[in-house]
Design an enzyme around this catalytic site. Structure first.
Site, PDB file in Angstrom:
ATOM      1  N   ASP A  48       0.386  -1.077   0.080  1.00  0.00           N
ATOM      2  CA  ASP A  48      -0.252  -0.068  -0.019  1.00  0.00           C
ATOM      3  C   ASP A  48       0.660   1.415  -0.012  1.00  0.00           C
ATOM      4  OD1 ASP A  48      -2.257   2.118  -0.244  1.00  0.00           O
ATOM      5  OD2 ASP A  48      -2.971   1.327   2.354  1.00  0.00           O
ATOM      6  N   LYS A  49      -0.178   2.202  -0.121  1.00  0.00           N
ATOM      7  CA  LYS A  49       0.880   3.695  -0.084  1.00  0.00           C
ATOM      8  C   LYS A  49      -0.378   4.498   0.610  1.00  0.00           C
ATOM      9  CE  LYS A  49      -0.364   7.685  -2.738  1.00  0.00           C
ATOM     10  NZ  LYS A  49      -1.590   8.539  -2.491  1.00  0.00           N
ATOM     11  N   HIS A  50       0.817   5.632   0.829  1.00  0.00           N
ATOM     12  CA  HIS A  50      -0.046   6.618   1.882  1.00  0.00           C
ATOM     13  C   HIS A  50       0.603   7.750   1.728  1.00  0.00           C
ATOM     14  CE1 HIS A  50      -3.195   8.170   4.987  1.00  0.00           C
ATOM     15  NE2 HIS A  50      -1.998   8.944   4.812  1.00  0.00           N
ATOM     16  N   SER A  51      -0.419   9.159   1.020  1.00  0.00           N
ATOM     17  CA  SER A  51      -0.172  10.131   1.478  1.00  0.00           C
ATOM     18  C   SER A  51      -0.182  11.651   2.215  1.00  0.00           C
ATOM     19  CB  SER A  51      -1.040  11.286  -0.208  1.00  0.00           C
ATOM     20  OG  SER A  51      -0.073  12.292  -0.386  1.00  0.00           O
ATOM     21  N   SER A  84      -1.263   7.690  14.405  1.00  0.00           N
ATOM     22  CA  SER A  84      -3.035   7.567  13.121  1.00  0.00           C
ATOM     23  C   SER A  84      -2.798   7.203  12.310  1.00  0.00           C
ATOM     24  CB  SER A  84      -2.878   8.972  13.717  1.00  0.00           C
ATOM     25  OG  SER A  84      -4.652   9.264  12.900  1.00  0.00           O
ATOM     26  N   ARG A 131      -8.457  15.536  19.658  1.00  0.00           N
ATOM     27  CA  ARG A 131      -7.827  16.161  19.564  1.00  0.00           C
ATOM     28  C   ARG A 131      -7.736  17.013  17.808  1.00  0.00           C
ATOM     29  NH1 ARG A 131      -4.030  12.499  15.296  1.00  0.00           N
ATOM     30  NH2 ARG A 131      -2.631  13.808  15.240  1.00  0.00           N
ATOM     31  N   THR A 182      -9.666  11.183  -1.632  1.00  0.00           N
ATOM     32  CA  THR A 182      -8.747   9.949  -3.030  1.00  0.00           C
ATOM     33  C   THR A 182     -10.880   9.147  -2.606  1.00  0.00           C
ATOM     34  OG1 THR A 182      -7.052   9.504  -2.789  1.00  0.00           O
ATOM     35  CG2 THR A 182      -8.248   7.892  -3.856  1.00  0.00           C
ATOM     36  N   LYS A 220      -3.277   2.717  11.237  1.00  0.00           N
ATOM     37  CA  LYS A 220      -4.999   2.014  10.486  1.00  0.00           C
ATOM     38  C   LYS A 220      -3.772   1.258   9.128  1.00  0.00           C
ATOM     39  CE  LYS A 220      -5.726   6.327   9.706  1.00  0.00           C
ATOM     40  NZ  LYS A 220      -6.314   7.381  10.288  1.00  0.00           N
ATOM     41  N   LYS A 221      -2.570   1.859   8.596  1.00  0.00           N
ATOM     42  CA  LYS A 221      -1.996   1.047   7.426  1.00  0.00           C
ATOM     43  C   LYS A 221      -2.057  -0.941   8.718  1.00  0.00           C
ATOM     44  CE  LYS A 221      -2.644   3.628   3.946  1.00  0.00           C
ATOM     45  NZ  LYS A 221      -3.343   3.588   3.245  1.00  0.00           N
TER      46      LYS A 221
END
Length: 445
Positions: free
Chosen positions: A82-85, A185, A170, A122, A189-190
């Site tokens: 996976d990828k996260h931005s 955070s 927060r 997304t 999730k990842k």
């Protein structure tokens, strides 16, 4: 273990043990910690900071606060990647990266978010496709991953529930801008998604959350070190966000640009560079390529052969979208009734743009949210956006505004004229790929 004693330990600048953090996370999930107590500890963490070991422990505790996906019985054909931005304006990389990696043998169960603030989400982009289901049941998710190799979906209620409550706290207590809390955070999730490899795209610039290289580097290093310390192989790239990424921003418009990218009709060079590099990182991490050069060749072949486009089409179809979406996107994607060109007031070079303000202009058009409950207008946004360093003549198009009505289009036009700088001099341009961050061997978590 008393909540007030855990708060006191961190308030006084001491290190919290794993047992303290486990108790805190349990309290978030079962409501045994009040809003005030959770807010007090969040503020203590914000002000006193957290060690790398504390951040790893908090991340792991939040990961296991709900369901952790186990893919062993799903009959998947490749490594789970996976990828996260961290978010930007016009950032549509996920729409192309997921099917590219899938076409090269990876499996990408991408848990994505919706837009809030000036950055697009997304899920909002994909929601512009009629019928696309961002919250499929487990059987449909597995079917999509087996058929298409990728599925871009939203976070389920049982995935890292502690993060959902802590982030809400927060958000209203001015404790969002904490690198350890941001790290926990994102990664909780990842990690809960059962990944075997992750690449982080940390944006830096005037359109990013991290507006300085120092802040972006600190965040990227935290994400990489903590993820690896928690058992998830992770690398990161710092990428430039001092201009719109690609040539469009706005939900349906970005889906159209993603399809142009996958078909080869139009690949904006900066967007291509980021997408190729992040995809190649995942192929090497997943053991699908021996080195970066080979991985880039595989990415290019997946694009040129049309296999990445096929994977995207399958994903859309299995998740409820039209089977012929990629052949007839204009038939399915909503179009704004008003399209207004923004013309250059003078000749020169595009020397700068206030990228965050441009993102907010899309929000003002209805393409983003001021509050989480707001409804998105998928039709609106900006297309044909100029790039930094581009030479323009007076009267040439800087961008096209897509709006619901003429008055909104005119307001956006006036905003853009004030936010794009045209100069007589060619500006010095930063590369879009700024720095690669990897885990430091021998560094303790």
């Amino acid at each position: 273990m008393l909540a007030q004693e855990i708060i006191r330990i961190k308030r006084d600048g001491h290190t919290l043990a794993r047992a303290h953090l486990d108790a805190f996370v349990r309290g978030l999930v079962d409501d045994s910690w009040s809003e005030g107590q959770a807010a007090a500890l969040a503020m203590a963490m914000f002000l006193q900071g957290m060690s790398r070991a504390e951040t790893v422990d908090l991340t792991q505790a939040m990961t296991h606060s709900g369901r952790v996906m186990d893919w062993r019985g799903a009959d998947l054909h490749g490594p789970v990647l996976d990828k996260h931005s961290t978010g930007g304006v016009g950032d549509k990389v996920s729409l192309m990266l997921a099917p590219i990696v899938a076409a090269c043998g990876g499996v990408v169960p991408m848990v994505s978010g919706r837009g809030l603030g000036h950055t697009g989400g997304t899920l909002d982009k994909l929601a512009s496709i009629p019928g696309y289901n961002t919250a499929p049941d487990v059987a449909t998710l597995h079917r999509a991953l087996r058929s298409a190799g990728c599925a871009i979906i939203g976070q389920t209620a049982d995935l890292a529930p502690a993060d959902r409550r802590l982030y809400a706290i927060r958000d209203v207590t001015a404790t969002v801008e904490s690198v350890p809390l941001i790290t926990a955070s994102i990664l909780s999730k990842k990690l809960a998604a059962g990944l075997q490899g992750l690449v982080m795209d940390v944006k830096v610039g005037n359109g990013a959350f991290a507006d300085s290289p120092a802040m972006a580097t600190t965040l990227a290093e935290s994400l990489v070190q903590v993820a690896n310390g928690a058992g998830l192989p992770t690398r990161a790239w710092l990428t430039d966000m001092n201009q719109v990424l690609g040539s469009s921003c706005g939900n349906a418009l970005e889906v159209l640009e993603a399809l142009d990218f996958l078909t080869g009709r139009w690949r904006e060079p900066r967007l291509l560079a980021v997408t190729r590099t992040l995809s190649a990182e995942l192929l090497v991490m997943g053991g699908l390529a021996d080195h970066a050069t080979q991985a880039l060749q595989q990415v290019d072949e997946a694009l040129h052969s049309g296999r990445a486009l096929e994977q995207f089409a399958r994903m859309v179809s299995v998740l409820g979208g039209p089977a012929d979406f990629c052949e007839r996107p204009g038939h399915y994607l909503p179009a704004a009734p008003v399209q207004l060109p923004v013309l250059a007031p003078r000749s020169g070079f595009v020397a700068g743009m206030a990228t965050r303000d441009i993102g907010l202009a899309v929000v003002e058009l209805g393409g983003g949210r001021r509050q989480a409950r707001d409804t998105i207008d998928a039709r609106v946004g900006l297309s044909h956006f100029v790039q930094l360093g581009q030479a323009v003549q007076a009267g040439e198009v800087l961008a096209i505004v897509h709006a619901a009505d003429a008055s909104a289009a005119e307001r956006a036009r006036q905003t853009l004229l004030a936010k794009v700088l045209i100069s007589d001099q060619t500006p010095a341009l930063a590369p879009v790929l700024l720095q690669r961050i990897t885990a430091r061997e021998g560094t303790p978590p």
